[in-house]
Design a protein around this motif. Structure first.
Motif, PDB file in Angstrom:
ATOM      1  N   ASN A   1      20.206  47.561  36.277  1.00  0.00           N
ATOM      2  CA  ASN A   1      21.595  47.871  35.936  1.00  0.00           C
ATOM      3  C   ASN A   1      22.465  46.619  35.946  1.00  0.00           C
ATOM      4  N   ASN A   2      22.282  45.773  36.958  1.00  0.00           N
ATOM      5  CA  ASN A   2      23.088  44.554  37.043  1.00  0.00           C
ATOM      6  C   ASN A   2      22.684  43.520  35.998  1.00  0.00           C
ATOM      7  N   LEU A   3      21.396  43.434  35.712  1.00  0.00           N
ATOM      8  CA  LEU A   3      20.946  42.513  34.669  1.00  0.00           C
ATOM      9  C   LEU A   3      21.443  42.970  33.297  1.00  0.00           C
ATOM     10  N   ALA A   4      21.508  44.288  33.108  1.00  0.00           N
ATOM     11  CA  ALA A   4      22.013  44.831  31.844  1.00  0.00           C
ATOM     12  C   ALA A   4      23.495  44.498  31.669  1.00  0.00           C
ATOM     13  N   LYS A   5      24.241  44.549  32.758  1.00  0.00           N
ATOM     14  CA  LYS A   5      25.665  44.211  32.696  1.00  0.00           C
ATOM     15  C   LYS A   5      25.862  42.736  32.362  1.00  0.00           C
ATOM     16  N   LYS A   6      24.955  41.912  32.847  1.00  0.00           N
ATOM     17  CA  LYS A   6      25.090  40.464  32.665  1.00  0.00           C
ATOM     18  C   LYS A   6      24.547  39.989  31.318  1.00  0.00           C
ATOM     19  N   PHE A   7      23.404  40.554  30.901  1.00  0.00           N
ATOM     20  CA  PHE A   7      22.732  40.052  29.700  1.00  0.00           C
ATOM     21  C   PHE A   7      22.679  41.046  28.541  1.00  0.00           C
ATOM     22  N   GLY A   8      23.159  42.259  28.759  1.00  0.00           N
ATOM     23  CA  GLY A   8      23.036  43.294  27.741  1.00  0.00           C
ATOM     24  C   GLY A   8      21.883  44.229  28.092  1.00  0.00           C
ATOM     25  N   GLU A   9      21.918  45.431  27.575  1.00  0.00           N
ATOM     26  CA  GLU A   9      20.936  46.449  27.960  1.00  0.00           C
ATOM     27  C   GLU A   9      19.495  46.053  27.655  1.00  0.00           C
TER      28      GLU A   9
END
Length: 208
Positions: free
Chosen positions: A135-143
């Protein structure tokens, strides 16, 4: 900005912690495997919850998510059932490596193992790996990138075990549950799926 930096530090620290814990659990094996695994997962979940107080929410549980969880667990079991047969023709070391994982069943009775898998290990892994890391990586780099990075990290942590078959299994599971989480935007289906799959593959119908 400072808050995000602090969260990034927690994420990185927790990943290092996960790698160390996996090394202790799978390589050093100082204590009971199942207790170690359960405690380790709880520690990672607590770290995630410390960073995000509202990480877990089951307010809007939908029948759809429950059904997806159950059906996806069944599908994944048969994927592994077929994979177990096929990998036997590809990797001569397959049986020995899978047996080393299943040998941990001797360290607990079915009731203890089943309870830990259903209520702590399976759910906890999804809360940490998908709910927190992906979830946090998706917020930072996109889904899409967040999904890919989280999947690689999930499989990568298992490299420390030096068990190729376990790494492949983690990669397959990471791709599978990560994709469901990406599509459904809910922890409910993957928590159910992971818990049922764990229980099935280790307690109900082991693959060996």
């Amino acid at each position: 900005m400072e808050k995000q930096k602090s969260k990034n530090k927690i994420i990185i620290s927790s990943l290092i912690m996960a790698t160390i814990l996996w090394f202790v659990i799978f390589v050093l094996k100082p204590f009971n495997f199942w207790i170690e695994m359960g405690v380790s997962i709880l520690v990672l979940v607590m770290v995630a919850l410390f960073s995000e107080k509202n990480l877990i929410s089951f307010r809007n549980i939908k029948l759809r998510h429950i059904l997806i969880g159950i059906i996806s667990a069944i599908i994944l079991y048969f994927v592994f059932y077929a994979g177990n047969i096929i990998s036997g023709y590809l990797f001569p070391f397959k049986d020995a490596q899978i047996a080393s994982v299943y040998s941990n069943r001797a360290q607990g009775n079915s009731l203890l193992i089943g309870a830990l898998l259903l209520f702590i290990i399976g759910p906890g892994e999804e809360i940490y790996w998908r709910g927190f890391i992906q979830n946090n990586l998706a917020k930072k780099f996109g889904e899409d990138k967040g999904y890919i990075f989280a999947t690689l990290l999930y499989a990568g942590v298992h490299i420390i075990t030096l068990n190729f078959m376990l790494v492949v299994a983690a990669l397959v599971c990471g791709i599978y549950w990560g994709w469901i989480y990406k599509k459904e935007k809910s922890l409910v289906p993957i928590i159910i799926s992971h818990a049922i799959w764990d229980f099935t593959v280790f307690v109900l119908f082991p693959l060996m």
